[in-house]
Design an enzyme around this catalytic site. Structure first.
Site, short mmCIF file in Angstrom:
data_model
loop_
_atom_site.label_atom_id
_atom_site.label_comp_id
_atom_site.label_asym_id
_atom_site.label_seq_id
_atom_site.Cartn_x
_atom_site.Cartn_y
_atom_site.Cartn_z
N GLU A 161 0.79 -1.23 0.00
CA GLU A 161 0.00 0.00 0.00
C GLU A 161 0.83 1.29 0.00
OE1 GLU A 161 -2.81 -0.43 3.22
OE2 GLU A 161 -3.85 -2.06 2.21
N GLU A 268 -6.22 -10.11 -2.17
CA GLU A 268 -7.04 -10.02 -0.93
C GLU A 268 -8.50 -9.86 -1.29
OE1 GLU A 268 -5.51 -6.97 1.71
OE2 GLU A 268 -3.43 -7.52 1.31
C1 XIL Z 1 -6.42 -6.43 7.70
C2 XIL Z 1 -6.89 -7.66 8.44
O1 XIL Z 1 -7.87 -8.32 7.68
C3 XIL Z 1 -7.44 -7.25 9.77
O2 XIL Z 1 -7.83 -8.38 10.51
C4 XIL Z 1 -6.36 -6.46 10.50
O3 XIL Z 1 -6.75 -6.06 11.69
C5 XIL Z 1 -5.97 -5.24 9.69
O4 XIL Z 1 -5.51 -5.65 8.45
N1 XIL Z 1 -4.99 -4.48 3.26
C6 XIL Z 1 -4.02 -5.35 3.68
C7 XIL Z 1 -4.32 -6.32 4.75
O5 XIL Z 1 -2.93 -5.40 3.09
O6 XIL Z 1 -3.20 -6.62 5.53
C8 XIL Z 1 -5.44 -5.81 5.63
O7 XIL Z 1 -5.77 -6.84 6.54
C9 XIL Z 1 -6.63 -5.41 4.78
C10 XIL Z 1 -6.27 -4.30 3.86
#
Ligand code: XIL
Length: 359
Positions: A161, A268
């Site tokens: 990110e 994701e």
């Molecule tokens: C999120 C998880 O799903 C949560 O459980 C945690 O508390 C915060 O992070 N982008 C990403 C992931 O790269 O690591 C994130 O995951 C969601 C958004």
């Protein structure tokens, strides 16, 4: 990546009775009544999900994971928040448990994530602004973590990110302030490569479909990093979508991102039925739109040359396990995944399977 086999031919060759007994059951929420085959058996690429040590210790969830997925990502237990303790030492029990579980069950691990603007651990805050001490701790972290899992993970999200949501600027963060904007990323890729000479090294970001200007900034960054010699081996598109997103925005995004010729990871995926819901009057319409978006993403992915199809990872298995289902969002307001709270495949799961065979 594992050798690609023709899974469509494989599925066609499996006696129907065997396939049925391996199936997930019938799709829910107005979906077709045909049973949904295990995702990993139907897909000619790795299909992943995020997990935690709790999920792999939960028997019904573990069974769903083992039957449908061939790759795991730790949802948070390979992030700094778990690994790096306040005193600067490392805690590897949880990530080790996930990597061991994967190894015992012949699943690939996509490791997530080394450097992320959203993680500001105390151990680094303490040396914020302290030039060489900060740089040394940065080198030490990446060397220790990527080095520990060398040979046991297939890939890493090295930088997560980096692009801001508006205006296409790069995120100002602890890492950029101490090490320089481009340098923190360049150096992370080089350090990861030194620690693990095999893993495919990814740069990963979100909303690359629904925000074309963010995608342009992301692609510009990738281009600059590659020109500067960063050993980037793959592009991750998180694909956190919602049913308000135009399905027609998916293919151009995948097409653009693939133009580097590198493997693509839909890394994701989830499709919120809560956000963007105002245009849909019934739960059935919301499910259908979610299925349409899943279909579009899988279809776009299938359109890539085989060597660019790294994996599609779902951000969870059952709706009830999703990060979006956490308070303050009651679970009945969001159903972002492929399986319902009881572990039954949804219409979106059928759409995933249908897109694999061009239906
Ligand atoms: C999120 C998880 O799903 C949560 O459980 C945690 O508390 C915060 O992070 N982008 C990403 C992931 O790269 O690591 C994130 O995951 C969601 C958004």
């Amino acid at each position: 990546m594992p050798p690609m086999i023709d899974r469509r031919a494989l599925i066609a060759a499996i006696p129907a009775a065997t396939l049925l007994s391996a199936c997930n059951g019938h799709a829910q929420e107005g979906g077709p009544t045909a049973p949904v085959p295990p995702l990993k058996m139907a897909a000619p690429f790795a299909v992943g999900t995020c997990v935690s040590t709790d999920s792999i210790d939960d028997p019904p969830l573990r069974d769903l994971i083992l039957s449908n997925f061939s790759q795991l990502t730790a949802e948070w237990q390979m992030k700094m928040e778990t690994i790096l303790k306040d005193d600067g030492t490392f805690a590897f029990e949880k990530p080790d448990a996930i990597v061991d579980f994967a190894g015992q069950n012949s699943l690939r691990v996509h490791a997530h994530t080394l450097i992320w603007y959203a993680q500001n651990p105390v151990a680094f805050q303490r040396i914020d602004g302290k030039g060489s001490a900060f740089a040394a701790a940065y080198r030490n972290y990446i060397a220790a973590v990527a080095g520990r899992y060398r040979g046991r993970v297939v890939s890493w999200d090295v930088v997560n990110e980096p692009v801001s949501d508006e205006g296409g600027t790069l995120r100002d963060c602890l890492w950029s302030r101490n090490l320089g904007m481009m340098d923190y990323m360049l150096s992370a890729f080089h350090l990861a490569r030194e620690a693990d000479d095999q893993a495919v090294l990814f740069i990963n970001d979100y909303w690359l479909e629904k925000r074309p200007e963010k995608r342009r900034a992301f692609m510009h960054l990738v281009e600059q990093l590659l020109k500067a010699g960063a050993p980037i081996g793959g592009i991750g598109s998180q694909t956190h979508l919602d049913i308000g997103v135009d399905p027609a925005s998916i293919k151009p995004a995948i097409h653009d991102l693939a133009s580097f010729g590198l493997p693509i990871h839909i890394s994701e995926m989830d499709i919120s039925t809560r956000f963007g819901a105002r245009n849909f009057s019934s739960a059935q319409d919301r499910s259908a739109q979610q299925a349409r978006l899943v279909h579009e993403a899988v279809d776009a992915f299938m359109g890539l040359p085989a060597h660019q199809r790294f994996a599609i990872t779902m951000w969870g298995v059952r709706d009830s396990d999703s990060w979006l289902a956490n308070p303050p969002n009651p679970v009945d307001l969001d159903r972002p995944l492929l399986f319902d709270a009881e572990g039954r495949p949804k219409q979106a799961a059928s759409a995933f399977i249908a897109a694999l065979s061009g239906r």
